[in-house]
Design a protein around this motif. Sequence first.
Motif, short mmCIF file in Angstrom:
data_model
loop_
_atom_site.label_atom_id
_atom_site.label_comp_id
_atom_site.label_asym_id
_atom_site.label_seq_id
_atom_site.Cartn_x
_atom_site.Cartn_y
_atom_site.Cartn_z
N LYS A 71 38.17 -33.88 127.48
CA LYS A 71 38.38 -34.62 128.72
C LYS A 71 39.27 -33.85 129.68
CE LYS A 71 37.74 -39.35 127.00
NZ LYS A 71 38.39 -40.66 126.84
N HIS A 75 38.27 -32.64 133.32
CA HIS A 75 39.12 -32.96 134.48
C HIS A 75 39.30 -31.72 135.35
CE1 HIS A 75 42.49 -34.41 136.89
NE2 HIS A 75 43.16 -33.34 136.52
N PRO A 82 37.94 -36.14 137.75
CA PRO A 82 38.20 -37.49 137.24
C PRO A 82 39.35 -37.49 136.24
CG PRO A 82 36.24 -36.58 136.22
CD PRO A 82 36.65 -35.61 137.29
N GLN A 87 37.70 -41.40 131.89
CA GLN A 87 36.49 -40.74 131.40
C GLN A 87 36.04 -41.38 130.09
OE1 GLN A 87 36.68 -36.45 131.02
NE2 GLN A 87 38.18 -36.33 132.66
N VAL A 121 32.46 -42.31 134.33
CA VAL A 121 33.79 -42.29 134.94
C VAL A 121 34.04 -43.61 135.67
CG1 VAL A 121 35.29 -41.11 136.60
CG2 VAL A 121 33.69 -39.78 135.24
N SER A 125 39.12 -43.70 138.78
CA SER A 125 39.63 -42.48 138.13
C SER A 125 39.38 -41.21 138.91
CB SER A 125 39.02 -42.34 136.74
OG SER A 125 39.44 -43.41 135.94
#
Length: 127
Positions: A71, A75, A82, A87, A121, A125
Motif C-alpha cells: 500500500k 501510495h 491515495p 486503500q 480507494v 483517501s
Amino acid sequence: MTDSPTSPPSPPPTGSSGLLPHSLDTQAPATTTTSSTSPTNSQPLITVILPSQSITFKVPINPSATVNDLKNVIHNSCPGRPAQSGQRIIWKGRFLKDEEVVEDVVVKNGGTGDPTVYLAVHPSSWT
C-alpha cells in the motif's frame, strides 16, 4: 393522475476529463497505463488495476513485504497518491489484510506472468 417530467439527478462533480475529482484531474480520459521503473534486485512486479479511474500500473515489491508495504508503494506510485488507510487491495475476490505477506498470498499463487491485484480507494483517501 398527471405525470410531470423530472430531470435526472446531476452527477457528482468531476474534473474536466470526467474521470477524477478536481484535485486529481491530471490524467487523460480513457484507460491510462503508467509503468514504474524497472524492478531492482529482481523484485517481482505486481500489476495494480484501479477500475474506478481506469488506471493500470505496475509496482516492484519485495516478496517478503507485507500488504501494508505494498500500500505504501502504491501510495507513492499511483496518480492521486491515495492514502494507505483508504486503500483496499483485492486478490482473487478477497480483501487482503495489512499484515499478510505478499509472497504467501500473491506471488506464490499468481501463476505465470505478473500477478494482478485490484485496488479500491475510499473517496476521502485521495490526497
